[in-house]
Design an enzyme around this catalytic site. Structure first.
Site, PDB file in Angstrom:
ATOM      1  N   ASP A   1      52.785  -9.430  15.069  1.00 54.74           N
ATOM      2  CA  ASP A   1      53.079  -8.046  15.435  1.00 54.74           C
ATOM      3  C   ASP A   1      53.043  -7.843  16.951  1.00 54.74           C
ATOM      4  OD1 ASP A   1      53.772  -5.460  14.651  1.00 54.74           O
ATOM      5  OD2 ASP A   1      51.702  -4.760  14.693  1.00 54.74           O
TER       6      ASP A   1
ATOM      7  N   LYS B   1      53.265  -2.641   2.769  1.00 56.41           N
ATOM      8  CA  LYS B   1      53.010  -3.933   3.423  1.00 56.41           C
ATOM      9  C   LYS B   1      52.161  -3.806   4.679  1.00 56.41           C
ATOM     10  CE  LYS B   1      56.805  -4.772   6.731  1.00 56.41           C
ATOM     11  NZ  LYS B   1      57.639  -3.573   6.714  1.00 56.41           N
TER      12      LYS B   1
ATOM     13  N   GLU C   1      59.817   5.946   5.736  1.00 58.19           N
ATOM     14  CA  GLU C   1      58.939   4.852   5.290  1.00 58.19           C
ATOM     15  C   GLU C   1      57.925   4.483   6.376  1.00 58.19           C
ATOM     16  OE1 GLU C   1      61.911   1.922   4.724  1.00 58.19           O
ATOM     17  OE2 GLU C   1      62.730   2.817   2.906  1.00 58.19           O
TER      18      GLU C   1
ATOM     19  N   GLY D   1      54.702   3.205   8.201  1.00 59.08           N
ATOM     20  CA  GLY D   1      53.599   2.297   7.885  1.00 59.08           C
ATOM     21  C   GLY D   1      52.530   2.439   8.949  1.00 59.08           C
TER      22      GLY D   1
ATOM     23  N   HIS E   1      66.219   1.172   9.530  1.00 59.72           N
ATOM     24  CA  HIS E   1      64.898   0.991  10.158  1.00 59.72           C
ATOM     25  C   HIS E   1      65.142   0.650  11.618  1.00 59.72           C
ATOM     26  CE1 HIS E   1      60.821  -0.030  10.997  1.00 59.72           C
ATOM     27  NE2 HIS E   1      60.443   0.058   9.743  1.00 59.72           N
TER      28      HIS E   1
HETATM   29  C1  LIG Z   1      57.879  -2.714   7.569  1.00 62.15           C
HETATM   30  C2  LIG Z   1      58.771  -1.677   7.054  1.00 62.15           C
HETATM   31  C3  LIG Z   1      58.449  -0.319   7.203  1.00 62.15           C
HETATM   32  C4  LIG Z   1      57.258   0.170   7.991  1.00 62.15           C
HETATM   33  O1  LIG Z   1      57.492   0.118   9.353  1.00 62.15           O
HETATM   34  P1  LIG Z   1      56.470   0.757  10.415  1.00 62.15           P
HETATM   35  O2  LIG Z   1      57.053   0.375  11.721  1.00 62.15           O
HETATM   36  O3  LIG Z   1      55.141   0.167  10.164  1.00 62.15           O
HETATM   37  O4  LIG Z   1      56.488   2.226  10.218  1.00 62.15           O
HETATM   38  C5  LIG Z   1      59.280   0.597   6.613  1.00 62.15           C
HETATM   39  N1  LIG Z   1      60.393   0.221   5.931  1.00 62.15           N
HETATM   40  C6  LIG Z   1      60.730  -1.072   5.761  1.00 62.15           C
HETATM   41  C7  LIG Z   1      61.938  -1.414   4.981  1.00 62.15           C
HETATM   42  C8  LIG Z   1      59.952  -2.058   6.333  1.00 62.15           C
HETATM   43  O5  LIG Z   1      60.309  -3.343   6.199  1.00 62.15           O
END
Ligand SMILES: *Cc1c(COP(=O)(O)O)cnc(C)c1O
Length: 489
Positions: free
Chosen positions: A384, A120, A321, A323, A249
């Protein structure tokens, strides 16, 4: 600041392309050129054609992204001279060597943790192909994201985690038919849905952690508090479902990486609760939240905590995870100044008189309007919580802006008719800036393109891709061999 001379906007810009090309290449152009290809000459555009590795994608260029920002501006100027419609569109330059570099950094600092890139954050087709070729997994939140990853080819569905704890039943069923079985949950209803739609799922319980130290907290929407975990696990057991691990997270854009310590401690508690409930957990998913500048620190806290709370982990897999970490720095945006609102000079007053009546020199008096805004790439301001810092890419037909250039306080706006469409309410830019000049924006890779709309009829900005300066050869090799195996075409 006193008087602002308002120049006629029509044809204000005139790049004399060829001569200026030589004059205005960055001083390190030779380096850029040598590093990127080896057989180009100073002053020659090192990447004019680009190479087609994946026929379905735009060509991949070589060379430093700044060179491509300049190329993009020159091309745009050229095509606007030919009166091509929309020739002065804002555009991105994506430097894939940045993504590659981040992956190397990840492997060096967290060798035990397998990254599953959070799609995403930026589902760019080149980024996905590069990460696929480098062997990462993918965190998908919807059926479309899953399809996008699997359609690339060469990515086994076991490399995907469906990391959205609240999914439509049809999504769970369709993901299962595509072979995606690992998924998160954080509530009892989800368990009933999974039981109906994919009883063979490998479930991961998403727990609540301290996300108060991040730009975007997720805790008000997702995550099971520890005290409800035992009852959720008991329910899963009763339904005959397989729960294999725990995820969390800490919030996106986490600025205090010490929160990972607490999150790992909670995960340990959940592993113990699982044993009580008759499960033997084998997966720890430490989520995202990694900030570029704090990455090494976060890696340190994570590693310490994992060693402390999971000393015996031979049969355990640890994934994450990330991003933002992978893509934030990899994209730059060039925005074209399409309009300006500046006070007209009053010939009856001297500069001193004007200066005297000016109430507050810190208040922006000049407004610049560029052709991307908060409904486009700059949605990161709203969603953001980003603060944007524009700089000058080209001014009055030149890429060289002297440091001695007079500056003024001004504001920068997007192109739509909505007043919320403000890119920077207050910034300092050269006073000579006018319609036709270009502004640059760094760190535009995370949570930008992906959520951009076409509100008010403004197109999304295009992307120019480069394999970069340093690291270009590696990027090229990795992508070419991925394509040679028939993937990503
Ligand atoms: C958005 C999201 C991420 C990515 O987060 P970052 O802060 O960009 O590393 C990872 N896991 C889940 C479940 C998310 O919703």
């Amino acid at each position: 600041m006193s008087q602002i001379e308002t120049l006629p906007a029509v044809n204000a810009i005139d790049f004399s392309l060829e001569p200026r090309l030589h004059e205005t290449w960055p001083t390190n152009f030779n380096d850029v050129c040598l590093r990127s290809s080896g057989n180009c000459h100073p002053g020659e555009n090192p990447a004019s054609a680009g190479e087609t590795i994946f026929p379905s994608l735009p060509p991949l260029h070589q060379g430093h992204p700044d060179v491509h920002l300049r190329n993009g501006i020159m091309n745009s100027t050229r095509s606007s001279e030919d009166h091509e419609p929309d020739s002065e569109k804002a555009f991105f330059v994506a430097d894939l060597s940045q993504v590659y570099h981040q992956h190397m950094r990840w492997k060096a600092n967290l060798p035990e943790i397998q990254p599953y890139y959070a799609v995403k954050c930026n589902p760019d087709p080149y980024v996905i192909r590069l990460l696929a070729a480098l062997g990462t997994g993918f965190d998908c939140a919807s059926l479309n994201e899953i399809s996008q990853i699997l359609d690339v080819g060469g990515i086994d569905p076991s490399r995907i985690i469906f990391a959205n704890p609240c999914k439509a039943v049809s999504f769970i069923r369709n993901a299962a038919s595509k072979g995606v079985h690992t998924m998160t949950f954080d509530n009892a209803d989800e368990l009933y849905k999974v039981k109906r739609a994919n009883p063979n799922a490998k479930l991961v319980i998403r727990i609540l952690t301290d996300d108060s130290k991040s730009l975007c907290a997720f805790g008000i929407k997702f995550g099971a508090p520890l005290h409800v975990v035992p009852s959720l696990l008991a329910k899963a057991k009763e339904l005959g479902l397989d729960v294999v691990g725990v995820s969390f997270h800490v919030g996106s854009g986490c600025y205090d990486p010490s929160v990972y310590t607490d999150a790992i401690m909670r995960s340990r508690a959940v592993f113990d609760m699982a044993r009580e409930a008759g499960y033997n957990f084998t997966l720890l998913d430490v989520g995202g939240g990694f900030e570029d500048a704090l990455f090494e620190k976060a890696a340190f806290y994570l590693t310490e905590a994992i060693n402390l709370y999971f000393p015996d982990r031979d049969h355990m897999r640890i994934i994450a995870e990330p991003g933002r970490f992978y893509v934030s720095k990899a994209f730059k945006l060039a925005g074209h100044i399409i309009a300006r609102r500046a006070p007209l000079p009053d010939p009856s007053k001297s500069e001193e008189q004007v200066a005297k009546v000016e109430e507050d020199p810190d208040q922006p008096k000049v407004m610049y309007y560029i052709n991307d805004g908060v409904y486009g790439a700059f949605n990161c301001i709203l969603f953001d919580h980003q603060v944007i810092h524009p700089y000058v890419l080209s001014m009055n037909g030149s890429f060289h802006v002297s440091a001695s250039e007079a500056k003024h306080v001004c504001s920068v706006w997007g192109p739509t008719c909505d007043s919320i469409d403000c890119v920077s309410p207050k910034t300092v830019l050269p006073a000579g800036l006018q319609v036709g000049d270009w502004l640059g924006f760094d760190n535009m890779g995370a949570y930008t393109v992906c959520a951009a709309s076409q509100f008010n009829g403004f197109d999304l900005s295009n992307v120019i891709y480069t394999s970069g300066g340093i690291g270009s050869n590696e990027v090229h090799k990795v992508l070419a061999s991925f394509a040679a195996e028939g993937n990503g075409l």
